[in-house]
Enzyme design. Sequence first.
Site, PDB file in Angstrom:
ATOM      1  N   GLU A 102      18.285 -16.735  -8.652  1.00  0.00           N
ATOM      2  CA  GLU A 102      17.716 -15.348  -8.984  1.00  0.00           C
ATOM      3  C   GLU A 102      17.221 -15.052 -10.420  1.00  0.00           C
ATOM      4  O   GLU A 102      16.457 -14.610 -10.741  1.00  0.00           O
ATOM      5  CB  GLU A 102      18.916 -14.472  -8.699  1.00  0.00           C
ATOM      6  CG  GLU A 102      18.707 -12.915  -8.883  1.00  0.00           C
ATOM      7  CD  GLU A 102      17.469 -12.230  -8.250  1.00  0.00           C
ATOM      8  OE1 GLU A 102      17.031 -12.733  -7.372  1.00  0.00           O
ATOM      9  OE2 GLU A 102      17.209 -11.084  -8.676  1.00  0.00           O
ATOM     10  N   ASN A 111      -1.985   1.403   5.802  1.00  0.00           N
ATOM     11  CA  ASN A 111      -0.870   0.437   5.047  1.00  0.00           C
ATOM     12  C   ASN A 111      -0.635  -0.299   6.391  1.00  0.00           C
ATOM     13  O   ASN A 111      -0.213   0.020   7.505  1.00  0.00           O
ATOM     14  CB  ASN A 111       0.038   1.062   4.411  1.00  0.00           C
ATOM     15  CG  ASN A 111       1.204  -0.112   4.356  1.00  0.00           C
ATOM     16  OD1 ASN A 111       1.026  -1.217   4.301  1.00  0.00           O
ATOM     17  ND2 ASN A 111       2.438   0.512   3.928  1.00  0.00           N
ATOM     18  N   GLY A 112      -1.020  -1.831   6.497  1.00  0.00           N
ATOM     19  CA  GLY A 112      -0.542  -2.701   7.509  1.00  0.00           C
ATOM     20  C   GLY A 112      -1.734  -3.545   7.393  1.00  0.00           C
ATOM     21  O   GLY A 112      -2.819  -3.845   6.786  1.00  0.00           O
ATOM     22  N   ARG A 155       4.971   0.467  -5.712  1.00  0.00           N
ATOM     23  CA  ARG A 155       5.123  -0.430  -4.725  1.00  0.00           C
ATOM     24  C   ARG A 155       4.109  -1.650  -4.796  1.00  0.00           C
ATOM     25  O   ARG A 155       4.463  -2.613  -3.833  1.00  0.00           O
ATOM     26  CB  ARG A 155       4.433   0.235  -3.277  1.00  0.00           C
ATOM     27  CG  ARG A 155       5.492   1.479  -3.017  1.00  0.00           C
ATOM     28  CD  ARG A 155       4.786   2.443  -1.937  1.00  0.00           C
ATOM     29  NE  ARG A 155       4.532   1.696  -0.788  1.00  0.00           N
ATOM     30  CZ  ARG A 155       5.501   1.851   0.082  1.00  0.00           C
ATOM     31  NH1 ARG A 155       6.900   2.535  -0.193  1.00  0.00           N
ATOM     32  NH2 ARG A 155       5.534   1.117   1.306  1.00  0.00           N
ATOM     33  N   HIS A 178      18.634 -35.578  -8.404  1.00  0.00           N
ATOM     34  CA  HIS A 178      17.735 -35.974  -7.135  1.00  0.00           C
ATOM     35  C   HIS A 178      16.413 -35.262  -7.368  1.00  0.00           C
ATOM     36  O   HIS A 178      15.711 -35.215  -6.419  1.00  0.00           O
ATOM     37  CB  HIS A 178      18.425 -35.306  -5.928  1.00  0.00           C
ATOM     38  CG  HIS A 178      19.821 -35.687  -5.748  1.00  0.00           C
ATOM     39  ND1 HIS A 178      19.967 -37.178  -5.293  1.00  0.00           N
ATOM     40  CD2 HIS A 178      20.927 -35.337  -5.766  1.00  0.00           C
ATOM     41  CE1 HIS A 178      21.313 -37.505  -5.387  1.00  0.00           C
ATOM     42  NE2 HIS A 178      22.063 -36.174  -5.558  1.00  0.00           N
ATOM     43  N   TRP A 206      -3.080  -2.672  -1.575  1.00  0.00           N
ATOM     44  CA  TRP A 206      -2.719  -3.954  -1.938  1.00  0.00           C
ATOM     45  C   TRP A 206      -3.261  -5.109  -0.924  1.00  0.00           C
ATOM     46  O   TRP A 206      -3.101  -5.080   0.111  1.00  0.00           O
ATOM     47  CB  TRP A 206      -1.106  -4.168  -1.707  1.00  0.00           C
ATOM     48  CG  TRP A 206      -0.594  -5.560  -2.295  1.00  0.00           C
ATOM     49  CD1 TRP A 206      -0.023  -5.691  -3.343  1.00  0.00           C
ATOM     50  CD2 TRP A 206      -0.063  -6.690  -1.321  1.00  0.00           C
ATOM     51  NE1 TRP A 206       0.436  -7.108  -3.696  1.00  0.00           N
ATOM     52  CE2 TRP A 206       0.043  -7.734  -2.301  1.00  0.00           C
ATOM     53  CE3 TRP A 206      -0.538  -6.990  -0.116  1.00  0.00           C
ATOM     54  CZ2 TRP A 206       0.821  -9.064  -1.975  1.00  0.00           C
ATOM     55  CZ3 TRP A 206      -0.120  -8.216   0.137  1.00  0.00           C
ATOM     56  CH2 TRP A 206       0.403  -9.283  -0.511  1.00  0.00           C
ATOM     57  N   LYS A 236      13.428 -13.975 -11.326  1.00  0.00           N
ATOM     58  CA  LYS A 236      13.248 -12.959 -12.353  1.00  0.00           C
ATOM     59  C   LYS A 236      12.432 -13.411 -13.203  1.00  0.00           C
ATOM     60  O   LYS A 236      11.224 -12.763 -13.644  1.00  0.00           O
ATOM     61  CB  LYS A 236      14.488 -12.327 -12.954  1.00  0.00           C
ATOM     62  CG  LYS A 236      15.621 -11.784 -12.098  1.00  0.00           C
ATOM     63  CD  LYS A 236      15.012 -10.474 -11.667  1.00  0.00           C
ATOM     64  CE  LYS A 236      14.451 -10.468 -10.524  1.00  0.00           C
ATOM     65  NZ  LYS A 236      14.602 -10.265  -9.065  1.00  0.00           N
ATOM     66  N   CYS A 279       0.718  -1.226   0.279  1.00  0.00           N
ATOM     67  CA  CYS A 279      -0.095  -0.005  -0.205  1.00  0.00           C
ATOM     68  C   CYS A 279       0.810   1.452   0.096  1.00  0.00           C
ATOM     69  O   CYS A 279       1.819   1.464   0.714  1.00  0.00           O
ATOM     70  CB  CYS A 279      -0.865   0.130   1.201  1.00  0.00           C
ATOM     71  SG  CYS A 279      -2.242  -1.289   1.408  1.00  0.00           S
ATOM     72  N   LYS A 303       6.684  -4.258  -4.312  1.00  0.00           N
ATOM     73  CA  LYS A 303       8.142  -3.724  -4.095  1.00  0.00           C
ATOM     74  C   LYS A 303       8.612  -3.917  -2.961  1.00  0.00           C
ATOM     75  O   LYS A 303       9.739  -4.293  -2.537  1.00  0.00           O
ATOM     76  CB  LYS A 303       8.138  -2.195  -4.833  1.00  0.00           C
ATOM     77  CG  LYS A 303       9.817  -1.920  -4.851  1.00  0.00           C
ATOM     78  CD  LYS A 303      10.809  -2.500  -5.670  1.00  0.00           C
ATOM     79  CE  LYS A 303      11.939  -2.271  -5.875  1.00  0.00           C
ATOM     80  NZ  LYS A 303      12.746  -3.311  -6.526  1.00  0.00           N
ATOM     81  N   GLU A 317       8.633 -13.835 -11.619  1.00  0.00           N
ATOM     82  CA  GLU A 317       7.889 -12.590 -11.268  1.00  0.00           C
ATOM     83  C   GLU A 317       7.380 -11.839 -12.449  1.00  0.00           C
ATOM     84  O   GLU A 317       6.406 -11.467 -12.193  1.00  0.00           O
ATOM     85  CB  GLU A 317       9.142 -11.677 -10.628  1.00  0.00           C
ATOM     86  CG  GLU A 317       9.507 -12.198  -9.333  1.00  0.00           C
ATOM     87  CD  GLU A 317      10.730 -11.251  -8.726  1.00  0.00           C
ATOM     88  OE1 GLU A 317      10.455 -10.702  -7.487  1.00  0.00           O
ATOM     89  OE2 GLU A 317      11.382 -10.912  -9.493  1.00  0.00           O
TER      90      GLU A 317
HETATM   91  C1  G6P Z   1       9.606  -8.055  -2.501  1.00  0.00           C
HETATM   92  C2  G6P Z   1      10.201  -7.541  -4.080  1.00  0.00           C
HETATM   93  C3  G6P Z   1      11.640  -8.254  -4.413  1.00  0.00           C
HETATM   94  C4  G6P Z   1      12.444  -8.148  -3.104  1.00  0.00           C
HETATM   95  C5  G6P Z   1      11.902  -8.734  -1.648  1.00  0.00           C
HETATM   96  C6  G6P Z   1      12.840  -8.014  -0.456  1.00  0.00           C
HETATM   97  O1  G6P Z   1       9.330  -9.458  -2.754  1.00  0.00           O
HETATM   98  O2  G6P Z   1       9.072  -7.668  -5.022  1.00  0.00           O
HETATM   99  O3  G6P Z   1      12.134  -7.681  -5.291  1.00  0.00           O
HETATM  100  O4  G6P Z   1      13.626  -8.824  -3.377  1.00  0.00           O
HETATM  101  O5  G6P Z   1      10.783  -7.885  -1.534  1.00  0.00           O
HETATM  102  O6  G6P Z   1      12.757  -6.880  -0.400  1.00  0.00           O
HETATM  103  P1  G6P Z   1      14.099  -5.930   0.268  1.00  0.00           P
HETATM  104  O7  G6P Z   1      13.402  -4.646  -0.130  1.00  0.00           O
HETATM  105  O8  G6P Z   1      13.754  -6.237   1.965  1.00  0.00           O
HETATM  106  O9  G6P Z   1      15.046  -6.303  -0.386  1.00  0.00           O
END
Ligand code: G6P
Length: 610
Positions: free
Chosen positions: A483, A100-101, A27, A506, A74, A487, A2, A605, A490
């Site tokens: 990673e 937010n929360g 966000r 395995h 959100w 990506k 949010c 985000k 996501e």
């Molecule tokens: C969310 C974001 C990711 C990020 C993760 C951890 O899932 O979409 O891109 O890696 O949070 O966030 P931070 O700000 O703690 O690195």
Amino acid sequence: MCGIIGYIGYKNSLPILLDGLRRLEYRGYDSAGIALIENDKIEILKKAGKVSDLQDKLKNYSSQSTIGIGHTRWATHGAPNDINAHPHNNSDNSIALIHNGIIENYQTIKKKLLKDGCKFQSETDTEVLVHFISSFYKNGNDLFTATRLALSEVEGAYAILVISAKEKNKIIAARKGSPLVLGIGENEMFVASDASALISYTNKVVYLDDEEIVQLTSNNFVTKTITDEEIEKQIEKIDLEIGQIEKNNFDHFMLKEIYEQPESVKNSIRGRVLLEEGDAKLGGLQDFHDQLKKTKRIIITSCGTSWHASLVGEYIIEQMAGIPVEVEYASEFRYRSPVINSDDLIWSVSQSGETADTLASIREAKNKGAKTFGIVNVVGSSIARETSAGVYIHAGPEIGVASTKAFTSQVAVFGLIGLLLGRQRGMQIDQGRIIANEIISLPEKIKKALNCVDQVKKIVDEFKNTSNFLFLGRGTNFPTALEGALKLKEISYIHAEGYPAAEMKHGPIALIDDKMPVVFIVPKDNLYDKVMSNIQEVRARGGRIIAIANDDDDEIDNFAEFVIKVPRTLNYFGPILNIIPLQLLAYYMAIARGCNVDQPRNLAKSVTVE
Ligand code: G6P
């Protein structure tokens, strides 16, 4: 997650709120809304969908209001629809609130309010809070006191803004667990979830801390704790320019941030590498060298991409300094009664510095008497402020939801930390110089690694309709595989798994057939022959091989259908170069599949709830 924006001053607030909401879009959210005080009435305008949908709804709305609050939601409690969107109001529409929360005891409060005859429109915990504040307001308290008294009975996390039609000259803001920053203007005040929403108006900010509540008028702010103690807050200047949070000539923030990496990594290491001494200098750790020397074990806590960078950090610190390192998902660490000794150091990694689980892991560690350090991007964020020391990665604002430049900068910073700790613990100067020189060379090598778009596009053409991908690597490139898979998942919604290459036998090998693309990260290192054997095993089963290899490796061309070559580096830093083609692969795959790159579905985000 949010986004919150509030304005009080002398200008028309509507365009300022809409501009703020657009800046907060990154966000992650699924509905948006605003509340304005028009004359003596609160007007609430909200809509499921994007900020542009809200703007369409407001096309013919003309406003004179100079005070208002705006929100991107959100969804947590209740579906993302018009009714559940914020702001929420009390029964006589005298109070509006955004949040937010998560209010954890909202059911208990709701039961009490229902008994008193309160009617609810939505399924949200937020609406419970506005009615709860209203119940204190009706008892003759002013808005500030009513909000403070209500919050003192609330469990959970919140950043809230509250306005009242009966007190048209103030916004009440409060936080616990979710971020809020005030923007101090000339006869106008702003308040937002993060500085990106207010940087076009002012660079003077005040960061609210947990359990603080503030009354904002157009030329003043008064802060107290929820328990009614007065507090003085510092006004700080932030070093953020509007150009840093615009797309400039790129189609998406993610692409811009991928291409920024030579520069962002350069900023992460600038002034921190001592070539002659073969050492690193990190200002934030300067006063803690004795503490670092005594450290017997480091536990790194983080989430998402930062967790992947932490896995590389584990390898770097163990190899360079010989200190045992454990990497924990912050969300698991916080609830499993971790065994922490007095010589342990908890080091948390976070781009945003606001991730709720990572923040909670720090608090858990502090409760157990441990020292906590941070590796953070956003200056002034909660994690930066709550840890006793740390290192900023200085990658600049990261707006694309899929993290890219934060990862490479986090790994580069781990390189500096490893070097510093290693030199404290007997690493020879020659070895230190080799590492220091390599760190300095990384920005140029990243530039070369970025020259792979043509090959990436060929791979995208071939596999854009596939449903699965496998990513395999060893050593520091196991986290690279994780990673790369993250990506792709996501932003292109293709199911992808990262695995240690040798573990493939395995389980995942059962998935290999002539439709399965398998990305091998196969640099010319001590494990090269081993990974080549894994490639043979996949080939033998018809799998389609994509290799990320080094530019001096000719052998690989005989074994892989697609090869992308990047410069060679020390094993420690392989992920910084090898991830570049994988970021581009995810990006162009998402474009080919028509996905929203910067705002992928359901993702946020900055994850400010558990
Ligand atoms: C969310 C974001 C990711 C990020 C993760 C951890 O899932 O979409 O891109 O890696 O949070 O966030 P931070 O700000 O703690 O690195």
